[in-house]
Write an enzyme that holds these catalytic residues in place. Structure first.
Site, PDB file in Angstrom:
ATOM      1  N   HIS A  39       0.828  -1.203   0.000  1.00  0.00           N
ATOM      2  CA  HIS A  39       0.000   0.000   0.000  1.00  0.00           C
ATOM      3  C   HIS A  39       0.865   1.258   0.000  1.00  0.00           C
ATOM      4  O   HIS A  39       1.920   1.307   0.639  1.00  0.00           O
ATOM      5  CB  HIS A  39      -0.908   0.001   1.224  1.00  0.00           C
ATOM      6  CG  HIS A  39      -2.109   0.884   1.064  1.00  0.00           C
ATOM      7  ND1 HIS A  39      -2.047   2.252   1.159  1.00  0.00           N
ATOM      8  CD2 HIS A  39      -3.399   0.586   0.786  1.00  0.00           C
ATOM      9  CE1 HIS A  39      -3.254   2.757   0.970  1.00  0.00           C
ATOM     10  NE2 HIS A  39      -4.094   1.766   0.736  1.00  0.00           N
ATOM     11  N   HIS A  40       0.397   2.260  -0.726  1.00  0.00           N
ATOM     12  CA  HIS A  40       1.151   3.513  -0.832  1.00  0.00           C
ATOM     13  C   HIS A  40       1.259   4.225   0.512  1.00  0.00           C
ATOM     14  O   HIS A  40       2.155   5.056   0.710  1.00  0.00           O
ATOM     15  CB  HIS A  40       0.484   4.429  -1.858  1.00  0.00           C
ATOM     16  CG  HIS A  40       1.450   5.295  -2.606  1.00  0.00           C
ATOM     17  ND1 HIS A  40       2.445   6.016  -1.988  1.00  0.00           N
ATOM     18  CD2 HIS A  40       1.573   5.564  -3.934  1.00  0.00           C
ATOM     19  CE1 HIS A  40       3.126   6.696  -2.895  1.00  0.00           C
ATOM     20  NE2 HIS A  40       2.632   6.429  -4.071  1.00  0.00           N
ATOM     21  N   ALA A  41       0.388   3.916   1.463  1.00  0.00           N
ATOM     22  CA  ALA A  41       0.504   4.528   2.791  1.00  0.00           C
ATOM     23  C   ALA A  41       1.793   4.101   3.487  1.00  0.00           C
ATOM     24  O   ALA A  41       2.301   4.807   4.362  1.00  0.00           O
ATOM     25  CB  ALA A  41      -0.698   4.144   3.656  1.00  0.00           C
TER      26      ALA A  41
END
Length: 489
Positions: A160-162
């Site tokens: 995930h980009h988070a």
């Protein structure tokens, strides 16, 4: 204060032990990637490794691979952390060690359909990618894809980009693959004794306690940043410079600015880095200029194939930029922003297209440098959850134009120059691409690795069900540039 300084301050202020719990407050940029995560616009990214086990005397073993991962997963603490939201959205979520972490949940195995070429592999990856990650677990999955020619194995990381941005994945990659290259098993037992998850009341109390520090640390920087942005735009106007491109500008075509469906198409191909360097040298441009020109050539060919006519105008492209260099980062996360350049698919002549893409890229770089004091990180830290969520809903209904992602995302990331190994397993090829978004339904990412320049295309299936012609058009654009006589322009 720069974006990097603000981020460092935030780390000191908001990484703490709370009642025996180790909590790390997400930055606003990290949290934004969660807030924008939707069933149709999911925000996990693709990191794709092709490994060659032929040099390993023991060959490929799924059980040994799992054992290797188990010994090394602690080298990247974020991989064993999940996030918890703050009740009522009164502060950004926190990362916390997952007491129910189960490596078997994250490591999965599948066979590539025969004959196992890049075509079948990419089709399988597109299907695997279209499953959003479960937010009740750490936000990543690894698929070992067997059945490739020559006994090669694809290791697909969906992350995930988070958790990290495009540059930040290098930090994880270096920690995991290069930590002990002479052995596959990590020799030191890494303790993992997570505490139980905190109660909602504790999350709320900690979130409220941290708010004054977040405001004190980020509000002055955000205000100075907005002033810097206004000052740069004034200077741009006073010099008589054309206005920098921005999302929704009617002066440009935007055929890929549309709302997303849940389905994706993914393709990848490896090119010779020396080939692009030779074109860069012969035309006296940067390698990135060559890449942008080829991306524009692909957009031109796609327009001709789908509409029967070439584009009549230029198009805006969204380009990620790192605000904090990798060498200055002390934690995983997002330290990037985006700016916009102009691609020129309406220009038929390849050299003229190249030079116009170069001019536009130079203008974008100047705009980025002039506005980099506009502290995007500080602004994101101050925004409550409701603001980006509302903006995202409006952005989806309008097909883009509210958020900065517009038309097509084009990214060029310099990757490792040395071959990576996990024990005797050699990382033969490495590909990486980010996500697409409402308003930007096409992503073209170049990632260099050793002597390779590896390109991924991720596109919504509502745009095209087959992205291979786009990749073939990138090859055709390279050939065009190679065939023209090298003359002064």
């Amino acid at each position: 204060m720069s974006a990097g300084a603000a981020s460092a301050g935030e780390r000191r202020e908001h990484e703490h032990d709370s009642g025996g719990l180790h909590l790390e407050r997400m930055s606003g940029a990290d949290a934004l990637m969660l807030y924008l995560d939707r069933p149709r616009a999911y925000n996990h990214t693709i990191k794709l490794s092709i490994i060659d086990p032929s040099s390993d005397p023991e060959g490929w073993s799924w059980l040994r691979f799992k054992r290797d991962w188990a010994s090394r997963v602690g080298l990247v603490p974020r991989l064993r952390q999940r996030y918890l939201a703050v009740p009522l959205g009164l502060n950004h979520p926190v990362w916390i060690d997952d007491p129910d972490f189960n490596l078997d949940y994250h490591l999965r195995r599948v066979a590539c359909p025969a004959p196992g070429t890049m075509v079948e592999l990419c089709e399988l990856i597109g299907e695997l990618y279209a499953h959003p990650l479960d937010h009740a677990h750490p936000l990543w999955q690894v698929w070992a894809i067997e059945g490739l020619p020559g006994g090669r194995i694809c290791i697909l990381l969906l992350i995930h980009h988070a958790m990290t941005d495009g540059i930040g994945i290098l930090r994880m990659l270096n920690s995991f693959w290069r930590s002990k290259p002479e052995a596959s098993l990590y020799p030191v037992e890494l303790a993992y004794e997570p505490a139980p998850l905190p109660s909602k009341w504790r999350l709320l109390a900690d979130g409220l306690r941290d708010l004054p520090g977040i405001l004190r640390e980020n509000l002055p920087s955000a205000l100075r940043g907005m002033q810097a942005g206004r000052r740069a735009r004034r200077q741009w106007r006073d010099e008589g410079q054309p206005a920098p491109p921005k999302p929704g500008d009617p002066a440009y075509d935007a055929p890929y600015a549309k709302s997303l469906s849940p389905r994706r198409t993914f393709v990848a191909r490896s090119f010779s880095l020396d080939r692009l360097k030779a074109l860069s040298k012969s035309h006296k441009v940067t390698l990135n200029d060559v890449f942008l020109c080829c991306a524009a050539g692909a957009l031109r060919a796609h327009a001709i194939a789908t509409t029967g006519a070439p584009p009549q105008r230029a198009q805006i492209a969204t380009v990620p930029f790192a605000l904090v260099p990798l060498s200055e980062r002390t934690r995983d996360g997002n330290f990037s922003t985006v700016d916009h350049t102009v691609l020129h698919p309406h220009i038929a002549d390849p050299v003229e297209r190249l030079m116009e893409c170069r001019k536009s890229a130079l203008m974008m770089k100047r705009h980025f440098e002039a506005t980099r004091e506009a502290n995007v990180a500080a602004l994101f830290n101050l925004l409550p959850r409701s603001v980006p969520k509302l903006a995202d809903r409006i952005n989806e209904k309008r097909g883009g134009g509210v958020l900065p992602f517009w038309n097509v995302v084009v990214s060029n990331v310099p990757g490792p120059r040395e071959h990576m190994r996990l024990g005797s397993l050699e990382l033969e090829q490495w590909y990486s691409t980010g996500q697409i978004a409402h308003g930007a339904a096409l992503n073209i990412t170049g990632w260099s690795y050793t002597e390779q320049f590896n390109i991924c295309i991720l596109v919504d299936k509502s745009v095209t069900a087959d992205a291979w012609p786009l990749m073939e058009s990138i090859e055709a654009s390279l050939v065009e540039l190679e065939r023209v006589g090298i003359e002064p322009h």
